[in-house]
Design a protein around this motif. Structure first.
Motif, PDB file in Angstrom:
ATOM      1  N   UNK A 114       2.059 -13.266  -9.130  1.00  0.00           N
ATOM      2  CA  UNK A 114       2.069 -14.452  -8.252  1.00  0.00           C
ATOM      3  C   UNK A 114       1.542 -14.164  -6.850  1.00  0.00           C
ATOM      4  N   UNK A 115       1.657 -12.929  -6.389  1.00  0.00           N
ATOM      5  CA  UNK A 115       1.146 -12.550  -5.070  1.00  0.00           C
ATOM      6  C   UNK A 115      -0.368 -12.416  -5.052  1.00  0.00           C
ATOM      7  N   UNK A 116      -0.997 -12.435  -6.218  1.00  0.00           N
ATOM      8  CA  UNK A 116      -2.437 -12.252  -6.317  1.00  0.00           C
ATOM      9  C   UNK A 116      -2.857 -10.839  -6.624  1.00  0.00           C
ATOM     10  N   UNK A 117      -1.916  -9.900  -6.680  1.00  0.00           N
ATOM     11  CA  UNK A 117      -2.232  -8.512  -7.011  1.00  0.00           C
ATOM     12  C   UNK A 117      -2.594  -8.406  -8.488  1.00  0.00           C
ATOM     13  N   UNK A 118      -3.674  -7.672  -8.761  1.00  0.00           N
ATOM     14  CA  UNK A 118      -4.097  -7.454 -10.136  1.00  0.00           C
ATOM     15  C   UNK A 118      -3.397  -6.240 -10.721  1.00  0.00           C
ATOM     16  N   UNK A 119      -2.975  -6.364 -11.965  1.00  0.00           N
ATOM     17  CA  UNK A 119      -2.479  -5.253 -12.767  1.00  0.00           C
ATOM     18  C   UNK A 119      -3.529  -5.049 -13.851  1.00  0.00           C
ATOM     19  N   UNK A 120      -4.391  -4.057 -13.659  1.00  0.00           N
ATOM     20  CA  UNK A 120      -5.596  -3.944 -14.476  1.00  0.00           C
ATOM     21  C   UNK A 120      -5.693  -2.571 -15.114  1.00  0.00           C
ATOM     22  N   UNK A 121      -5.777  -2.522 -16.433  1.00  0.00           N
ATOM     23  CA  UNK A 121      -5.969  -1.239 -17.085  1.00  0.00           C
ATOM     24  C   UNK A 121      -7.343  -0.686 -16.722  1.00  0.00           C
ATOM     25  N   UNK A 122      -7.382   0.614 -16.451  1.00  0.00           N
ATOM     26  CA  UNK A 122      -8.618   1.265 -16.033  1.00  0.00           C
ATOM     27  C   UNK A 122      -8.495   2.767 -16.207  1.00  0.00           C
ATOM     28  N   UNK A 123      -9.407   3.519 -15.650  1.00  0.00           N
ATOM     29  CA  UNK A 123      -9.359   4.981 -15.807  1.00  0.00           C
ATOM     30  C   UNK A 123      -8.019   5.552 -15.341  1.00  0.00           C
ATOM     31  N   UNK A 124      -7.327   6.224 -16.239  1.00  0.00           N
ATOM     32  CA  UNK A 124      -6.075   6.883 -15.890  1.00  0.00           C
ATOM     33  C   UNK A 124      -4.822   6.069 -16.118  1.00  0.00           C
ATOM     34  N   UNK A 125      -4.951   4.765 -16.347  1.00  0.00           N
ATOM     35  CA  UNK A 125      -3.744   3.958 -16.554  1.00  0.00           C
ATOM     36  C   UNK A 125      -3.907   2.531 -16.075  1.00  0.00           C
ATOM     37  N   UNK A 126      -2.906   2.037 -15.363  1.00  0.00           N
ATOM     38  CA  UNK A 126      -2.914   0.659 -14.856  1.00  0.00           C
ATOM     39  C   UNK A 126      -3.136   0.691 -13.351  1.00  0.00           C
ATOM     40  N   UNK A 127      -4.225   0.099 -12.914  1.00  0.00           N
ATOM     41  CA  UNK A 127      -4.558   0.040 -11.498  1.00  0.00           C
ATOM     42  C   UNK A 127      -3.931  -1.210 -10.889  1.00  0.00           C
ATOM     43  N   UNK A 128      -3.383  -1.073  -9.695  1.00  0.00           N
ATOM     44  CA  UNK A 128      -2.929  -2.212  -8.917  1.00  0.00           C
ATOM     45  C   UNK A 128      -3.944  -2.440  -7.812  1.00  0.00           C
ATOM     46  N   UNK A 129      -4.548  -3.625  -7.817  1.00  0.00           N
ATOM     47  CA  UNK A 129      -5.609  -3.977  -6.877  1.00  0.00           C
ATOM     48  C   UNK A 129      -5.184  -5.202  -6.082  1.00  0.00           C
ATOM     49  N   UNK A 130      -5.309  -5.141  -4.777  1.00  0.00           N
ATOM     50  CA  UNK A 130      -4.964  -6.285  -3.936  1.00  0.00           C
ATOM     51  C   UNK A 130      -6.004  -7.388  -4.108  1.00  0.00           C
TER      52      UNK A 130
END
Length: 334
Positions: free
Chosen positions: A273-289
């Motif tokens: 809901x805050x707009x932060x992405x929980x995105x699978x990527x190299x090494x695991x799950x990336x959190x992107x603002x």
């Protein structure tokens, strides 16, 4: 709650790995905001293992149970706190519609639509399908879309539903034997599509080599799309126009360099809901603002395929190679 007849009699007790591939403290913090989302000492909990390629987790609205795909095995599993792991759908995505030179892979991405009905991106049957009935010996599906401009789709991979009722989905060639070189490939591009509520299908974007996971921003002004190409391991975003079409894509984050040192590619993703992405990527799950800043990574030790949020957003479920995992998120900061 409804289980398939065979699922009711098949309770699978997973054998947990003695030496899991992820670190004991998997949360890698790069920016202070990361600690507001997931505690630095949070641990990964292994719920099940033994899958060939686990994908597409989603929380069932009524029960909170987690459904997820094992794509090569043509199955959808259900995991619940009470009953553990059971097979829910078999076949999940290949029922023999197009047998010639078919890898016979099952469903990949799963969502519950606005009517709380399960919709599946089916590799083998090359369509988006609505689950009609799971109570019989074999599940029954209804085709939502399988063709664009009179030609078969490649292998629908992931999907989301807009508040208008339209489905947006990606169509890479992963379900085709030979990929882009497959004799069965009829679409010239690997596209991002929109299936409107009236049944009209539109190609929205064709600039990605391997469009994969996708998710809307909370206000639906942006559509994020992962590109799971080792040579262009990226997340893109597209402004959503009033008519549901997409503006020209913008590169949101390029993780290509990270693929040289960690397993995994941009794949499934969700947005808090805050707009932060929980995105699978190299090494695991990336959190992107929302501004495209890498806040940190939940390290899975193996390639992570997709993620799902619990109904209350307090747990993040992760399908990673042969595992179903979860990690607790920070309440009130999401």
């Amino acid at each position: 709650m409804r289980f398939s007849a065979f699922a009711l009699c098949l309770l699978i007790t997973p054998v947990l790995a003695a030496n899991p591939p992820w670190p004991a403290q998997p949360v890698l913090t790069l920016k202070p905001q990361m600690q507001q989302l997931v505690a630095a000492d949070a641990s990964l909990e292994q719920l099940a293992e033994g899958f060939r390629w686990a994908e597409g987790p989603v929380a069932e609205p009524d029960t909170g149970d987690i459904l997820f795909s094992d794509v090569p095995e043509n199955k959808v599993y259900r995991w619940s706190e009470k009953s553990g792991l059971t097979v829910y759908l078999q076949p999940s995505g290949y029922s023999g519609l197009y047998p010639e030179n078919n890898l016979q892979e099952g469903a990949n991405g799963l969502i519950f639509n606005a009517d709380n009905k399960l919709v599946l991106a089916q590799h083998g049957d090359r369509r988006l399908a609505l689950l009609q009935d799971a109570s019989g010996k074999l599940p029954r599906y209804q085709t939502l879309v399988s063709h664009y401009q009179g030609k078969l789709l490649n292998s629908p991979n992931d999907l989301v539903q807009h508040s208008s009722g339209a489905y947006y989905f990606t169509d890479p060639p992963y379900g085709l034997k030979g990929g882009d070189d497959s004799a069965q490939k009829q679409q010239s591009v690997n596209g991002v599509y929109r299936l409107a509520a009236d049944g009209k299908i539109t190609l929205l974007a064709d600039n990605l080599t391997r469009p994969n996971g996708l998710a809307f921003s909370p206000d639906q002004q942006w559509l994020y799309v992962a590109n799971s190409d080792p040579a262009a391991a990226q997340w893109w975003r597209y402004a959503v126009n009033d008519d549901g079409s997409l503006a020209k894509g913008e590169l949101f984050f390029d993780a290509t360099a990270a693929t040289k040192t960690a397993s995994g590619l941009p794949d499934g993703l969700k947005v808090l809901p805050s707009g932060v992405l929980l995105a699978t990527g190299p090494g695991g799950v990336w959190l992107l603002s929302p501004q495209g800043e890498h806040l940190g990574t939940i390290q899975t030790g193996v390639a992570a395929a997709n993620v799902a949020l619990s109904r209350d957003n307090r747990w993040l479920y992760i399908t990673a190679s042969s595992y179903l995992l979860r990690i607790k998120l920070q309440p009130g900061k999401l």
